[in-house]
Design a protein around this motif. Structure first.
Motif, PDB file in Angstrom:
ATOM      1  N   THR A 180      91.428 124.206 109.626  1.00 16.88           N
ATOM      2  CA  THR A 180      91.019 123.151 108.533  1.00 16.88           C
ATOM      3  C   THR A 180      89.845 123.297 107.927  1.00 16.88           C
ATOM      4  OG1 THR A 180      92.393 121.748 110.147  1.00 16.88           O
ATOM      5  CG2 THR A 180      91.133 120.743 108.421  1.00 16.88           C
ATOM      6  N   PRO A 181      90.030 123.355 106.467  1.00 20.23           N
ATOM      7  CA  PRO A 181      88.610 123.215 105.872  1.00 20.23           C
ATOM      8  C   PRO A 181      87.636 122.517 106.546  1.00 20.23           C
ATOM      9  CG  PRO A 181      90.592 123.357 104.418  1.00 20.23           C
ATOM     10  CD  PRO A 181      91.140 123.079 105.530  1.00 20.23           C
ATOM     11  N   PRO A 182      86.253 122.783 106.637  1.00 19.83           N
ATOM     12  CA  PRO A 182      85.465 121.936 107.087  1.00 19.83           C
ATOM     13  C   PRO A 182      85.112 120.809 106.053  1.00 19.83           C
ATOM     14  CG  PRO A 182      84.355 123.884 106.046  1.00 19.83           C
ATOM     15  CD  PRO A 182      85.755 124.072 105.993  1.00 19.83           C
ATOM     16  N   ASP A 183      84.645 119.609 106.473  1.00 17.18           N
ATOM     17  CA  ASP A 183      84.436 118.441 105.695  1.00 17.18           C
ATOM     18  C   ASP A 183      83.344 118.547 104.883  1.00 17.18           C
ATOM     19  OD1 ASP A 183      86.680 117.151 106.882  1.00 17.18           O
ATOM     20  OD2 ASP A 183      85.473 115.966 108.394  1.00 17.18           O
ATOM     21  N   SER A 184      82.517 119.598 105.079  1.00 20.72           N
ATOM     22  CA  SER A 184      81.428 119.859 104.459  1.00 20.72           C
ATOM     23  C   SER A 184      81.662 120.434 103.161  1.00 20.72           C
ATOM     24  CB  SER A 184      80.317 120.676 105.024  1.00 20.72           C
ATOM     25  OG  SER A 184      81.055 121.793 105.622  1.00 20.72           O
ATOM     26  N   ALA A 185      83.034 121.169 102.977  1.00 16.58           N
ATOM     27  CA  ALA A 185      83.480 121.955 101.821  1.00 16.58           C
ATOM     28  C   ALA A 185      83.778 120.720 100.750  1.00 16.58           C
ATOM     29  CB  ALA A 185      84.831 122.759 102.089  1.00 16.58           C
ATOM     30  N   THR A 186      82.644 120.414  99.883  1.00  9.45           N
ATOM     31  CA  THR A 186      83.044 119.655  98.789  1.00  9.45           C
ATOM     32  C   THR A 186      83.241 120.259  97.440  1.00  9.45           C
ATOM     33  OG1 THR A 186      80.541 119.883  98.491  1.00  9.45           O
ATOM     34  CG2 THR A 186      81.140 118.057  99.727  1.00  9.45           C
ATOM     35  N   THR A 187      83.232 121.638  97.373  1.00  9.86           N
ATOM     36  CA  THR A 187      83.607 122.275  96.469  1.00  9.86           C
ATOM     37  C   THR A 187      84.634 123.623  96.955  1.00  9.86           C
ATOM     38  OG1 THR A 187      81.702 122.165  95.274  1.00  9.86           O
ATOM     39  CG2 THR A 187      83.159 124.111  94.838  1.00  9.86           C
ATOM     40  N   VAL A 188      86.001 123.637  96.261  1.00 10.53           N
ATOM     41  CA  VAL A 188      86.925 124.129  96.634  1.00 10.53           C
ATOM     42  C   VAL A 188      87.545 124.937  95.324  1.00 10.53           C
ATOM     43  CG1 VAL A 188      89.454 124.558  97.242  1.00 10.53           C
ATOM     44  CG2 VAL A 188      87.784 122.760  98.465  1.00 10.53           C
ATOM     45  N   LEU A 189      87.759 126.299  95.544  1.00  9.52           N
ATOM     46  CA  LEU A 189      88.560 127.278  94.464  1.00  9.52           C
ATOM     47  C   LEU A 189      90.061 127.104  95.136  1.00  9.52           C
ATOM     48  CD1 LEU A 189      86.240 130.263  93.935  1.00  9.52           C
ATOM     49  CD2 LEU A 189      86.997 128.388  92.232  1.00  9.52           C
TER      50      LEU A 189
END
Length: 507
Positions: free
Chosen positions: A440-449
């Protein structure tokens, strides 16, 4: 006493003395098929599923959402031995395909077939556009098909020899096959029904058979626990397969496509083989196998399976057809048989991936591209990675530090995941199919491509969504590596840890 008489009758129906194995002809035919496969192993690029197998192999587990662990383990091992080598990755499929040719000929020998019948069986296998050509890439079906052929041989050989170690061996290979796909139980149900109907019922009283079955179940326990803890995603794949089959004719096209996959000569021998097993006195002891292709066909039609699910039993059925043909066909019919062989050779040569990539033309439409998936599904991965890299480098350095990539398709995710180091990409995720269970993407990933799609899904998950790039491969699959939009998604509406389970999709 009755049981003894029945056993003696069955043994009398079995061939008293086997013909010599046609080593020269069979190995020559299998060798030509193997060389044809070897000549094409390095063609084009990795098929999308192959990338997924390698990516899954880097995350070895006892089970996966859409398959067993054996093929990812093979992909991991070959990638460890020869990193990035398409040829090395595909060698296992080549080897098991060539071995299946030899074993199919051995089945013809078990049926009492002459050297000509054995060679004809091998020729039918090698000229099947599906049975042979699947050996050009690593796939679950290439491994599964070969294992069905080997298991069939062991069961059929037991009828003649009554060596119970053969049943134990068949169970051992069944345990291996269950680590590839969950299709082999359909084979065994069909065998049991056939044996109950036609005999030899003694097979079902053999302790080795049931001990082997218990061993298969015991080895499946870790996989079953993995599946149960995740709500049985592998069973959920059935609905996805059914949806895909609806797009290619559904149940109405199942039988024509299943028979057609055997090739011209193979289709004739499959139909002749079913008749021979059910009617030919010389094959009376093996009559139970005549219902196997019929029952598995019915089962996969009912469950909306893919037509090629049934081809694992074709090796044995074609062997019976070859025995019938070489014993009963004479005169002008032999020349008709020669014509069938020639047409089959031309057909299989025509579908092999010989054409250089530079001479291939882009698919005229998305439907054409998907119809020729085995070709167009091997292009565009480099273009996709380069476009993703460019979009990633456009991000401010502070945002790159916390950015991740989410791909719309598990093929895209696998390609980008394997090219991460080469292109300097951040961690890659996808909610699609088995890749969704890799993390799962980390919750800290506020920018996603976000790679691919029409922007609907990222807009539902992020507050700000902007198109920032494009990937387009001349020979790619539309929506996968051709005409792809890359989206920048900022400020997720909810933490990924809470959103991800609802995003998972096997479609």
């Amino acid at each position: 006493m009755t049981g003894t008489l029945r056993t003696q009758a069955v043994r009398q129906d079995s061939p008293a003395g086997l013909q010599p194995f046609a080593w020269g002809w069979v190995t020559a035919i299998a060798g030509v098929g193997g060389l044809a496969l070897l000549a094409t192993l390095g063609q084009y690029g990795f098929f999308g599923d192959e990338l997924y197998f390698v990516s899954a192999g880097h995350r070895l587990a006892v089970s996966y959402a859409d398959q067993g662990p054996l093929v990812p383990a093979i992909a991991w091992l070959t990638d460890l031995i020869a990193p990035g080598s398409m040829v090395a990755l595909r060698i296992p499929s080549l080897l098991i395909t060539v071995a299946a040719v030899l074993v199919s000929a051995l089945i013809a020998r078990e049926f009492g077939g002459s050297r000509g019948a054995q060679a004809l069986t091998a020729g039918a296998y090698v000229t099947s556009p599906f049975l042979l050509v699947q050996g050009t890439q690593l796939s679950t079906n290439a491994i599964d098909t070969g294992l069905w052929v080997f298991i069939s041989w062991l069961v059929i050989r037991w009828v003649r020899t009554r060596h119970d170690g053969l049943l134990l061996g068949a169970a051992a290979l069944t345990a291996v096959d269950m680590q590839v796909k969950w299709l082999i139980p359909f084979f065994w149900v069909a065998v049991v029904v056939g044996v109950l109907w036609f005999g030899p019922r003694e097979m079902l009283r053999r302790p080795m058979l049931w001990a082997g079955g218990a061993g298969v179940f015991a080895l499946m326990v870790p996989s079953l626990i993995w599946q149960a803890r995740r709500d049985w995603p592998q069973l959920g794949m059935g609905a996805q397969v059914a949806a895909e089959q609806d797009g290619v004719g559904g149940r109405a096209m199942f039988v024509p496509m299943a028979i057609g996959s055997a090739g011209v000569l193979g289709a004739v021998l499959v139909l002749a083989g079913i008749w021979a097993l059910l009617r030919l006195p010389a094959l009376r002891a093996y009559r139970f196998f005549g219902v196997v292709p019929l029952l598995v066909t019915v089962a996969f039609v009912i469950t909306d399976g893919r037509p090629y699910y049934v081809v694992g039993c074709y090796g044995a059925v074609m062997a019976a057809g070859a025995v019938f043909a070489t014993r009963k066909v004479a005169g002008w019919r032999k020349w008709a048989g020669v014509a069938l062989v020639l047409v089959s050779v031309v057909a299989v040569v025509a579908v092999m991936p010989w054409t250089p990539a530079a001479k291939l033309q882009p698919a005229a439409s998305e439907q054409d591209a998907w119809a020729q998936l085995s070709v167009y599904g091997r292009f565009g991965w480099g273009e996709l990675a380069q476009a993703t890299r460019s979009a990633y480098l456009e991000l401010p350095e502070s945002e790159r530090a916390v950015a991740v990539v989410i791909a719309d398709s598990y093929w895209q995710a696998s390609a980008l995941d394997l090219d991460r180091d080469r292109y300097g990409l951040p961690p890659v995720y996808s909610p699609n199919r088995g890749f969704g269970y890799f993390g799962t993407p980390p919750d800290s990933a506020t920018t996603v491509l976000w790679v691919g799609g029409d922007g609907t899904v990222p807009r539902a998950r992020c507050t700000d969504v902007t198109a920032v790039g494009r990937a387009d491969a001349r020979l790619g699959i539309p929506g996968v590596t051709r005409d792809i939009t890359l989206w920048r998604c900022d400020r997720p509406r909810a933490p990924w840890s809470s959103e991800w389970p609802s995003m998972l999709s096997l479609g």
